[in-house]
Write a protein that holds these residues in place. Sequence first.
Motif, PDB file in Angstrom:
ATOM      1  N   ASN A 121       0.821  -1.216   0.000  1.00 43.14           N
ATOM      2  CA  ASN A 121       0.000   0.000   0.000  1.00 43.14           C
ATOM      3  C   ASN A 121       0.857   1.269   0.000  1.00 43.14           C
ATOM      4  O   ASN A 121       0.527   2.255   0.631  1.00 43.14           O
ATOM      5  CB  ASN A 121      -0.976  -0.009   1.177  1.00 43.14           C
ATOM      6  N   ILE A 122       1.980   1.206  -0.766  1.00 43.57           N
ATOM      7  CA  ILE A 122       2.802   2.414  -0.904  1.00 43.57           C
ATOM      8  C   ILE A 122       3.057   2.794  -2.359  1.00 43.57           C
ATOM      9  O   ILE A 122       3.587   3.874  -2.611  1.00 43.57           O
ATOM     10  CB  ILE A 122       4.143   2.300  -0.146  1.00 43.57           C
ATOM     11  N   PRO A 171      -2.190   2.888  -3.656  1.00 45.14           N
ATOM     12  CA  PRO A 171      -2.480   4.305  -3.429  1.00 45.14           C
ATOM     13  C   PRO A 171      -2.520   5.089  -4.735  1.00 45.14           C
ATOM     14  O   PRO A 171      -3.296   6.045  -4.870  1.00 45.14           O
ATOM     15  CB  PRO A 171      -1.353   4.785  -2.508  1.00 45.14           C
ATOM     16  N   SER A 205      -7.652   2.447  -0.276  1.00 50.29           N
ATOM     17  CA  SER A 205      -6.659   1.460  -0.681  1.00 50.29           C
ATOM     18  C   SER A 205      -6.062   0.821   0.562  1.00 50.29           C
ATOM     19  O   SER A 205      -6.138   1.376   1.668  1.00 50.29           O
ATOM     20  CB  SER A 205      -5.559   2.109  -1.537  1.00 50.29           C
ATOM     21  N   GLY A 253      -2.989  -2.572   1.796  1.00 50.32           N
ATOM     22  CA  GLY A 253      -1.974  -3.550   1.419  1.00 50.32           C
ATOM     23  C   GLY A 253      -2.213  -4.858   2.141  1.00 50.32           C
ATOM     24  O   GLY A 253      -2.738  -4.876   3.257  1.00 50.32           O
ATOM     25  N   TYR A 306       4.154  -1.117   6.161  1.00 56.79           N
ATOM     26  CA  TYR A 306       4.187   0.337   5.990  1.00 56.79           C
ATOM     27  C   TYR A 306       2.978   1.051   6.596  1.00 56.79           C
ATOM     28  O   TYR A 306       2.730   2.214   6.277  1.00 56.79           O
ATOM     29  CB  TYR A 306       4.283   0.692   4.506  1.00 56.79           C
ATOM     30  N   PRO A 359       2.705   7.202   0.723  1.00 56.84           N
ATOM     31  CA  PRO A 359       3.171   6.455  -0.442  1.00 56.84           C
ATOM     32  C   PRO A 359       4.661   6.701  -0.711  1.00 56.84           C
ATOM     33  O   PRO A 359       5.209   7.757  -0.362  1.00 56.84           O
ATOM     34  CB  PRO A 359       2.301   6.995  -1.576  1.00 56.84           C
ATOM     35  N   ARG A 398      -2.261   7.445   3.429  1.00 60.87           N
ATOM     36  CA  ARG A 398      -1.443   6.692   4.379  1.00 60.87           C
ATOM     37  C   ARG A 398      -1.771   5.212   4.246  1.00 60.87           C
ATOM     38  O   ARG A 398      -2.938   4.827   4.096  1.00 60.87           O
ATOM     39  CB  ARG A 398      -1.704   7.147   5.824  1.00 60.87           C
ATOM     40  N   ALA A 399      -0.721   4.397   4.331  1.00 61.70           N
ATOM     41  CA  ALA A 399      -0.885   2.952   4.160  1.00 61.70           C
ATOM     42  C   ALA A 399      -1.660   2.343   5.318  1.00 61.70           C
ATOM     43  O   ALA A 399      -1.542   2.776   6.470  1.00 61.70           O
ATOM     44  CB  ALA A 399       0.478   2.281   4.042  1.00 61.70           C
ATOM     45  N   ARG A 400      -2.453   1.348   4.981  1.00 60.27           N
ATOM     46  CA  ARG A 400      -3.137   0.532   5.986  1.00 60.27           C
ATOM     47  C   ARG A 400      -3.152  -0.894   5.489  1.00 60.27           C
ATOM     48  O   ARG A 400      -2.947  -1.158   4.304  1.00 60.27           O
ATOM     49  CB  ARG A 400      -4.543   1.043   6.257  1.00 60.27           C
ATOM     50  N   GLN A 401      -3.399  -1.824   6.376  1.00 60.44           N
ATOM     51  CA  GLN A 401      -3.408  -3.234   6.014  1.00 60.44           C
ATOM     52  C   GLN A 401      -4.835  -3.703   5.748  1.00 60.44           C
ATOM     53  O   GLN A 401      -5.770  -3.342   6.474  1.00 60.44           O
ATOM     54  CB  GLN A 401      -2.775  -4.078   7.116  1.00 60.44           C
TER      55      GLN A 401
END
Length: 149
Positions: free
Chosen positions: A12-13, A17, A38, A40, A45, A50, A69-72
Amino acid sequence: MIMRILFVCLGNICRSPSAEGVFRTLSQKAGLDLEIDSAGTGGWYVGKAPYGPMQDAALQWGYDLSGLRARQFHSGDFDAFDLIIGMDGENIADIESLRPAGNKTLVRLFTDYAPKAGADHVPDPYYTRDFEGSLTLIEEASLGLIATL
């Protein structure tokens, strides 16, 4: 009712994204009212912006990813979204491994919406370093998806 769409890649980077940013911009230009996010499949991360070179490439194309910002990805996403889109077959397998019993949420491969591209996945520019190529495919798939809505 607003349709909710989730884009998923590995960390998710880069890809997801970018898909979120590109698709949000293009769908708004098309006058669509959608909820877009979005995630990952991995959690390395979480909370990070991103990848810098991906942000730079996207910004050159007119897409600002800086606020993301990345999330799972997690099993609750199946109930939170109407359509979950993976960037490659491994992402799809990881997504499906978390599907709750009886859940019917549609999961698709993003390149299914860009058949003319002849690609079976969105290559990960974190590894390939081809940020422009990934953005080209993401734009094409985004336009293809918009055409189905």
